[in-house]
Design a protein around this motif. Structure first.
Motif, PDB file in Angstrom:
ATOM      1  N   ASP A 447      26.321  59.870   6.891  1.00  0.00           N
ATOM      2  CA  ASP A 447      25.536  60.211   6.335  1.00  0.00           C
ATOM      3  C   ASP A 447      25.852  59.709   4.776  1.00  0.00           C
ATOM      4  O   ASP A 447      25.044  59.271   4.094  1.00  0.00           O
ATOM      5  CB  ASP A 447      25.204  61.831   6.153  1.00  0.00           C
ATOM      6  N   ALA A 448      26.961  59.896   4.299  1.00  0.00           N
ATOM      7  CA  ALA A 448      27.459  59.261   3.110  1.00  0.00           C
ATOM      8  C   ALA A 448      27.068  58.037   2.877  1.00  0.00           C
ATOM      9  O   ALA A 448      26.667  57.495   1.885  1.00  0.00           O
ATOM     10  CB  ALA A 448      28.835  60.034   2.734  1.00  0.00           C
ATOM     11  N   PHE A 449      27.663  57.141   3.956  1.00  0.00           N
ATOM     12  CA  PHE A 449      27.389  55.798   3.830  1.00  0.00           C
ATOM     13  C   PHE A 449      25.759  55.440   3.725  1.00  0.00           C
ATOM     14  O   PHE A 449      25.427  54.696   3.037  1.00  0.00           O
ATOM     15  CB  PHE A 449      27.829  55.157   4.972  1.00  0.00           C
ATOM     16  N   ALA A 450      25.089  56.126   4.414  1.00  0.00           N
ATOM     17  CA  ALA A 450      23.633  55.787   4.556  1.00  0.00           C
ATOM     18  C   ALA A 450      22.924  56.003   3.135  1.00  0.00           C
ATOM     19  O   ALA A 450      22.103  55.600   2.773  1.00  0.00           O
ATOM     20  CB  ALA A 450      22.950  56.495   5.694  1.00  0.00           C
ATOM     21  N   THR A 451      23.330  57.174   2.631  1.00  0.00           N
ATOM     22  CA  THR A 451      22.769  57.690   1.486  1.00  0.00           C
ATOM     23  C   THR A 451      23.460  57.163   0.189  1.00  0.00           C
ATOM     24  O   THR A 451      22.605  56.894  -1.089  1.00  0.00           O
ATOM     25  CB  THR A 451      22.704  59.184   1.159  1.00  0.00           C
ATOM     26  N   ILE A 452      24.580  56.674   0.227  1.00  0.00           N
ATOM     27  CA  ILE A 452      25.266  56.443  -1.143  1.00  0.00           C
ATOM     28  C   ILE A 452      25.297  54.437  -0.984  1.00  0.00           C
ATOM     29  O   ILE A 452      24.450  53.858  -1.877  1.00  0.00           O
ATOM     30  CB  ILE A 452      26.477  56.825  -1.400  1.00  0.00           C
ATOM     31  N   LEU A 453      26.307  54.396  -0.215  1.00  0.00           N
ATOM     32  CA  LEU A 453      26.704  52.732  -0.394  1.00  0.00           C
ATOM     33  C   LEU A 453      25.379  52.027  -0.003  1.00  0.00           C
ATOM     34  O   LEU A 453      25.047  50.804  -0.738  1.00  0.00           O
ATOM     35  CB  LEU A 453      27.633  52.366   0.245  1.00  0.00           C
ATOM     36  N   ARG A 454      24.984  52.301   0.905  1.00  0.00           N
ATOM     37  CA  ARG A 454      23.828  51.394   1.615  1.00  0.00           C
ATOM     38  C   ARG A 454      22.473  51.422   0.318  1.00  0.00           C
ATOM     39  O   ARG A 454      21.979  50.262   0.367  1.00  0.00           O
ATOM     40  CB  ARG A 454      23.274  51.996   2.826  1.00  0.00           C
ATOM     41  N   GLN A 455      22.307  52.577  -0.023  1.00  0.00           N
ATOM     42  CA  GLN A 455      21.044  52.500  -1.031  1.00  0.00           C
ATOM     43  C   GLN A 455      21.311  51.622  -2.105  1.00  0.00           C
ATOM     44  O   GLN A 455      20.430  51.114  -2.720  1.00  0.00           O
ATOM     45  CB  GLN A 455      20.574  54.007  -1.229  1.00  0.00           C
ATOM     46  N   ASP A 579      35.994  60.144  -5.194  1.00  0.00           N
ATOM     47  CA  ASP A 579      37.152  60.720  -4.768  1.00  0.00           C
ATOM     48  C   ASP A 579      36.984  61.691  -3.644  1.00  0.00           C
ATOM     49  O   ASP A 579      38.052  61.696  -2.637  1.00  0.00           O
ATOM     50  CB  ASP A 579      37.843  61.458  -5.832  1.00  0.00           C
ATOM     51  N   VAL A 580      36.069  62.538  -3.366  1.00  0.00           N
ATOM     52  CA  VAL A 580      35.770  63.593  -2.643  1.00  0.00           C
ATOM     53  C   VAL A 580      35.694  62.677  -1.153  1.00  0.00           C
ATOM     54  O   VAL A 580      36.317  62.994  -0.135  1.00  0.00           O
ATOM     55  CB  VAL A 580      34.451  64.273  -2.743  1.00  0.00           C
ATOM     56  N   LEU A 581      34.775  61.556  -1.184  1.00  0.00           N
ATOM     57  CA  LEU A 581      34.845  60.697  -0.005  1.00  0.00           C
ATOM     58  C   LEU A 581      36.155  60.263   0.463  1.00  0.00           C
ATOM     59  O   LEU A 581      36.420  60.027   1.757  1.00  0.00           O
ATOM     60  CB  LEU A 581      33.707  59.689  -0.263  1.00  0.00           C
ATOM     61  N   SER A 582      36.925  59.711  -0.537  1.00  0.00           N
ATOM     62  CA  SER A 582      38.184  59.211  -0.351  1.00  0.00           C
ATOM     63  C   SER A 582      39.102  60.099   0.605  1.00  0.00           C
ATOM     64  O   SER A 582      39.792  59.880   1.551  1.00  0.00           O
ATOM     65  CB  SER A 582      38.949  58.753  -1.589  1.00  0.00           C
ATOM     66  N   ARG A 583      38.942  61.441   0.106  1.00  0.00           N
ATOM     67  CA  ARG A 583      39.914  62.527   0.780  1.00  0.00           C
ATOM     68  C   ARG A 583      39.229  62.891   2.149  1.00  0.00           C
ATOM     69  O   ARG A 583      40.038  62.977   3.009  1.00  0.00           O
ATOM     70  CB  ARG A 583      39.723  63.743  -0.117  1.00  0.00           C
ATOM     71  N   MET A 584      37.843  62.723   2.175  1.00  0.00           N
ATOM     72  CA  MET A 584      37.291  63.013   3.573  1.00  0.00           C
ATOM     73  C   MET A 584      37.807  61.818   4.788  1.00  0.00           C
ATOM     74  O   MET A 584      38.194  62.050   5.790  1.00  0.00           O
ATOM     75  CB  MET A 584      35.909  62.898   3.649  1.00  0.00           C
ATOM     76  N   VAL A 585      37.974  60.673   4.226  1.00  0.00           N
ATOM     77  CA  VAL A 585      38.494  59.584   4.820  1.00  0.00           C
ATOM     78  C   VAL A 585      40.024  59.767   5.398  1.00  0.00           C
ATOM     79  O   VAL A 585      40.274  59.602   6.489  1.00  0.00           O
ATOM     80  CB  VAL A 585      38.283  58.167   4.300  1.00  0.00           C
ATOM     81  N   ASP A 586      40.876  60.377   4.560  1.00  0.00           N
ATOM     82  CA  ASP A 586      42.130  60.743   4.455  1.00  0.00           C
ATOM     83  C   ASP A 586      42.359  61.603   5.586  1.00  0.00           C
ATOM     84  O   ASP A 586      43.226  61.714   6.442  1.00  0.00           O
ATOM     85  CB  ASP A 586      42.778  61.316   3.360  1.00  0.00           C
TER      86      ASP A 586
END
Ligand SMILES: [Zn+2]
Length: 591
Positions: A447-455, A579-586
């Motif tokens: 969802d984060a990809f679809a709403t942030i990077l993609r947009q 940074d929040v997203l990066s920690r989610m990937v971690d």
């Protein structure tokens, strides 16, 4: 607060609070009322002089709010009845009647808007100074003063839009909405709409995913030259009107002013996002390992990781959402509960009912209405939290006027996304099944990809494309630019195939509302940052958050956020969300 399980059942909403029915005298009275109000409103035209006293002026604004209030109620009754049953002829004809009525009312009251924009600064300041909660609404109208044409020119633009760019966009919709996609499933060729194709695109069968995408862009690509030409025309029209005539500094600046967000903040948001594309690239590499692939193809980015088909009772879903909201802040839970207790939630799945979900906040005094289709999936529980979040936002701002309680676009997804985050945290804390936990986390990243990077990459493409079209770029050149955009977005994390060169002609937003898309990224990153603050500050964060929501649309987004200590022009602020997203990937890497 304690909720007994299954207190709430799936049901239809009750619109009785708006109007008792289509044939009710109350509904006819509402139309008559607006007629009278507008007739008397037209009578004030002569009183609108630069030296008008503030009481007279305020009476005019209050009168127009009163009219808006009645119209909102009629409009909502028509629209919500229609959403509840799109086959209902009464609702259909009321919709048509209201639309026509509103257009006529707008034309008759346009003079106020034009007069107000034209008024000199000194007098406008004098009047805004005593206009209380209307101030920001009045100020916003005046933002467009430097870009407003003469009354005669404005009328020509309006008329020409009906048969020009609006008609073009309608034709785009008419063409693309009738597309039929053919897909072979279990040896049988199915004929599908785009919505019906979607489950295969996001499905667990890698072969079907690829075929579904290939079919999607085969169909769009067949009309690529026509759809591309429509886009070129839309972009040229945008330039001719907004740059040549209205003197905006860039094609995107038009949207920024409508959102009341400074160009500088939007540029920083886009730059920081671009710098953080690596987080998602890292995520896609990780995801490839989880679904047993060497490298993801572009077809696979939304593929499900595990298959947890846990079903939820509606009563449990409602309890989980209300409990998580109340645990955050009892008042927030109480407001959400009001939507359910007053039967303003339509959760039932019915034939003819509109798909998807939305929250409609009508006037400050009305508890918002929420529509969703509850099918017992984990996704539906998140949707319930999301839409009730929207309702809470409106209810917290209910002390503002009808013109100012609605938050502006960049802040519109704050409470909804935050509500989902609170729920997700509760689900993760309570869930013991590893597969379900993993699913929740992967879904969050998808969802984060679809709403942030993609947009943001869409917005970057729009920026390039508008510029290229002004320099006479061909459709092939635009497709090539789109492929370059994708290459930069995915790096070496995803294998791109040539089919995607037609993706841009399949994005309705860039035709309908140029540069709309970055608002999604704005809202989502804002919430990640706020959530991070919440984690760091605990209790002391809550009043600050409630204050942001309570402001509704009564101030500029930048002002509302700077009062909460947030600087949307600073790269550091936006980086906090990443940074929040990066920690989610971690965290996912540890699983
Ligand atoms: Zn939303």
């Amino acid at each position: 607060m304690a909720y007994s399980i299954s207190t709430y059942l799936v049901k239809k909403w009750d619109l009785g609070e708006l109007f008792p029915g289509f044939d009710s005298p109350e509904l006819q009275e509402a139309f008559d009322n607006v007629e009278e109000q507008v007739a008397s409103f037209e009578g004030v035209r002569g009183k609108l002089t630069p030296d008008v006293d503030s009481e007279t002026f305020l009476d005019v604004v209050r009168a127009s709010e009163e009219t808006a209030r009645v119209l909102n109620r009629v409009y909502a009754f028509a629209g919500l009845s229609f959403a509840a049953d799109t086959q209902d002829q009464n609702a259909q004809s009321l919709m048509g009647r209201v639309q026509q009525f509103v257009a006529e009312i707008q034309n008759r009251t346009l003079f106020f808007n034009l007069w107000w924009k034209d008024l000199d600064d000194a007098n406008a300041q004098r009047l805004m100074g005593t206009s209380g909660d209307y101030r920001y609404y009045l100020e916003e109208i005046r933002h467009f003063k430097p870009h407003t044409l003469s009354e005669a020119e404005e009328k020509v633009v309006n008329l020409k839009d009906v048969t020009g760019s609006n008609a073009l966009v309608n034709l785009y919709d008419a063409m693309t909405n009738r597309y039929v996609f053919k897909l072979e499933v279990n040896g049988k060729v199915k004929e599908l709409t785009r919505a019906e194709l979607q489950p295969y695109i996001q499905g667990s069968d890698p072969d079907l995913r690829a075929k579904a995408y290939q079919e999607l862009y085969r169909v769009y690509g067949e009309d690529g030259l026509v759809l591309g030409q429509m886009y070129q025309t839309r972009a040229r029209d945008w330039y001719n009107e907004n740059i040549t005539m209205r003197k905006f500094s860039s094609p995107m600046a038009v949207r920024n002013l409508a959102n009341d967000v400074p160009d500088e903040a939007v540029n920083v948001l886009m730059d920081v996002t671009k710098k953080n594309s690596k987080i998602f690239q890292r995520y896609f590499k990780l995801k490839a390992r989880h679904i047993g692939m060497e490298r993801l193809r572009r077809y696979d980015i939304y593929a499900p990781v595990a298959k947890s088909d846990k079903a939820f009772e509606f009563g449990d879903a409602a309890r989980m959402v209300l409990e998580s909201f109340s645990a955050f802040e009892p008042r927030v839970g109480e407001l959400a509960q009001r939507v359910l207790d007053e039967d303003h939630l339509d959760s039932e799945v019915r034939k003819g009912k509109q798909g998807g979900a939305f929250c409609a906040s009508i006037n400050p005094e009305n508890t918002p209405y929420v529509l969703m289709n509850f099918t017992a999936r984990a996704r539906d529980v998140a949707t319930l939290a999301h839409e009730l979040g929207h309702a809470i936002h409106a209810m917290l701002a209910s002390h503002h006027s009808t013109f100012t309680f609605h938050s502006s676009l960049p802040l519109a997804e704050t409470a909804s996304t935050f509500g989902e985050m609170i729920l997700t945290e509760k689900l993760l804390a309570e869930e013991t099944d590893e597969a379900v936990r993993r699913d929740i986390l992967f879904k969050q990243m998808d969802d984060a990809f679809a709403t942030i990077l993609r947009q943001i990459y869409f917005a970057m493409f729009e920026r390039d494309a508008h510029d290229m079209i002004q320099k006479n770029a061909s459709i092939d050149e635009l497709s090539a630019a789109y492929m370059e955009n994708l290459k930069e977005q995915f790096g070496d994390s995803v294998e791109l195939s040539d089919d995607f060169k037609w993706e841009w002609v399949s994005i309705p937003h860039i035709y309908h509302t140029p540069f709309y898309v970055y608002a999604y990224a704005f809202g989502q990153l804002l919430v990640f940052s706020l959530y991070q603050q919440y984690k760091a500050e605990g209790e002391s964060f809550k009043p600050k958050y409630i204050k942001i929501l309570s402001a509704g649309g009564s101030e500029a987004p930048e002002k509302i956020l700077s009062d909460a200590g947030i600087d949307i022009r600073s790269a550091k602020f936006w980086q906090g969300g990443f940074d929040v997203l990066s920690r989610m990937v971690d965290e996912l890497e540890k699983l």
